[in-house]
Design an enzyme around this catalytic site. Sequence first.
Site, PDB file in Angstrom:
ATOM      1  N   ASN A 172      34.408  37.729  14.548  1.00 32.77           N
ATOM      2  CA  ASN A 172      35.271  38.911  14.551  1.00 32.77           C
ATOM      3  C   ASN A 172      34.744  39.861  13.484  1.00 32.77           C
ATOM      4  OD1 ASN A 172      37.307  40.801  14.331  1.00 32.77           O
ATOM      5  ND2 ASN A 172      38.837  39.377  13.490  1.00 32.77           N
ATOM      6  N   LYS A 203      35.712  42.840  12.857  1.00 34.12           N
ATOM      7  CA  LYS A 203      36.737  43.753  12.321  1.00 34.12           C
ATOM      8  C   LYS A 203      36.165  45.187  12.276  1.00 34.12           C
ATOM      9  CE  LYS A 203      38.629  39.804   9.944  1.00 34.12           C
ATOM     10  NZ  LYS A 203      39.420  39.265   8.852  1.00 34.12           N
ATOM     11  N   HIS A 256      45.838  39.483  16.221  1.00 31.26           N
ATOM     12  CA  HIS A 256      45.271  39.132  14.909  1.00 31.26           C
ATOM     13  C   HIS A 256      46.282  39.513  13.823  1.00 31.26           C
ATOM     14  CE1 HIS A 256      42.769  39.157  11.355  1.00 31.26           C
ATOM     15  NE2 HIS A 256      41.938  38.372  12.016  1.00 31.26           N
ATOM     16  N   GLU A 263      45.987  40.874  11.063  1.00 27.97           N
ATOM     17  CA  GLU A 263      45.842  42.216  10.492  1.00 27.97           C
ATOM     18  C   GLU A 263      46.526  43.253  11.375  1.00 27.97           C
ATOM     19  OE1 GLU A 263      41.586  42.061   9.976  1.00 27.97           O
ATOM     20  OE2 GLU A 263      41.853  40.575   8.388  1.00 27.97           O
ATOM     21  N   GLU A 300      45.085  30.922  12.478  1.00 28.54           N
ATOM     22  CA  GLU A 300      44.519  31.557  11.291  1.00 28.54           C
ATOM     23  C   GLU A 300      45.614  31.759  10.252  1.00 28.54           C
ATOM     24  OE1 GLU A 300      40.754  33.943  12.346  1.00 28.54           O
ATOM     25  OE2 GLU A 300      42.464  35.217  12.750  1.00 28.54           O
ATOM     26  N   GLY A 325      39.776  35.871   4.650  1.00 31.86           N
ATOM     27  CA  GLY A 325      39.044  36.712   3.699  1.00 31.86           C
ATOM     28  C   GLY A 325      39.258  36.350   2.240  1.00 31.86           C
ATOM     29  N   SER A 370      38.313  31.984   6.415  1.00 28.33           N
ATOM     30  CA  SER A 370      37.300  31.574   5.431  1.00 28.33           C
ATOM     31  C   SER A 370      36.415  30.435   5.918  1.00 28.33           C
ATOM     32  CB  SER A 370      37.966  31.214   4.096  1.00 28.33           C
ATOM     33  OG  SER A 370      38.591  32.360   3.535  1.00 28.33           O
TER      34      SER A 370
HETATM   35  P1  PGA Z   1      37.443  35.419   7.548  1.00 32.11           P
HETATM   36  O1  PGA Z   1      38.296  36.122   8.703  1.00 32.11           O
HETATM   37  O2  PGA Z   1      36.509  34.441   8.203  1.00 32.11           O
HETATM   38  O3  PGA Z   1      36.704  36.556   6.884  1.00 32.11           O
HETATM   39  O4  PGA Z   1      38.402  34.744   6.624  1.00 32.11           O
HETATM   40  C1  PGA Z   1      38.759  35.392   9.813  1.00 32.11           C
HETATM   41  C2  PGA Z   1      39.507  36.295  10.763  1.00 32.11           C
HETATM   42  O5  PGA Z   1      40.275  37.159  10.312  1.00 32.11           O
HETATM   43  O6  PGA Z   1      39.364  36.170  12.001  1.00 32.11           O
END
Ligand code: PGA
Length: 254
Positions: free
Chosen positions: A12, A14, A99, A101, A169, A175, A214
Amino acid sequence: MTPGVRPLVAGNWKMNGLKASLGEIAAMGEAARAGGAGAAELAVCPPATLISQAAALLADGALAVGGQDCHPKGSGPHTGEIAAAMLKDAGASYVIVGHSERRADHGESDALVRAKAEAALAAGLTAIVCVGETRAEREAGRALAVVSGQIRGSLPPVAEPSRIVVAYEPVWAIGTGLTPTAADIAEMHAAIRAWLGEIYGPGGATIRILYGGSVKPANAAELLSLANVDGALVGGASLKAADFLAIAGVYRNT
Ligand code: PGA
């Protein structure tokens, strides 16, 4: 891992990536063609502006391409939005919906996420439906209850199981470099597997449940070996082909 289920490692990107980043996607495709992910399926979800160019690089299907969101409607007066059929037309076969976010930044409800997943299925895409608790919810002992509610509210009740992917997640792991313990991940994935069985019957046993948050080359082998973890949704570490391929490489000998 779930016996008989083909794992999926999806990146992903983003809001990252310009045309100059297409070389990373080309490198991922090359490694996939050379067997770098073993029997696992690979997908990359770049920003919408790069989907058609990424798909052209990957026309042989070595790596699937996905979108990061879609609108629940098929077309119409929705300035700035992208319909699932547009993603499909640009060469995508997957789309991420719900997601955290988007749930946090755009106030997306379970009902909206479900409508987006249904739009994705109607357009012929496979929906990667994201769920996960916040840190406060986990500390309050509510992680299972929260994710149960998201699963029941966000998944289309009627769907071909092969066209649904669930990504667990934990919001606090995205992140941050933090991950839940192996026991906590295994507990959540087993619970999700049971809920999928309640919703879809025997087909629920074949739905891929990804872990995200992560995931890095250093922890991929441990995370991806857990029961009911059928791959990963990778954010930051998917921006560089070398890191993404090191994660997918866990499946090379399986
Ligand atoms: P990350 O993000 O691997 O940077 O923690 C995962 C995601 O949001 O899909």
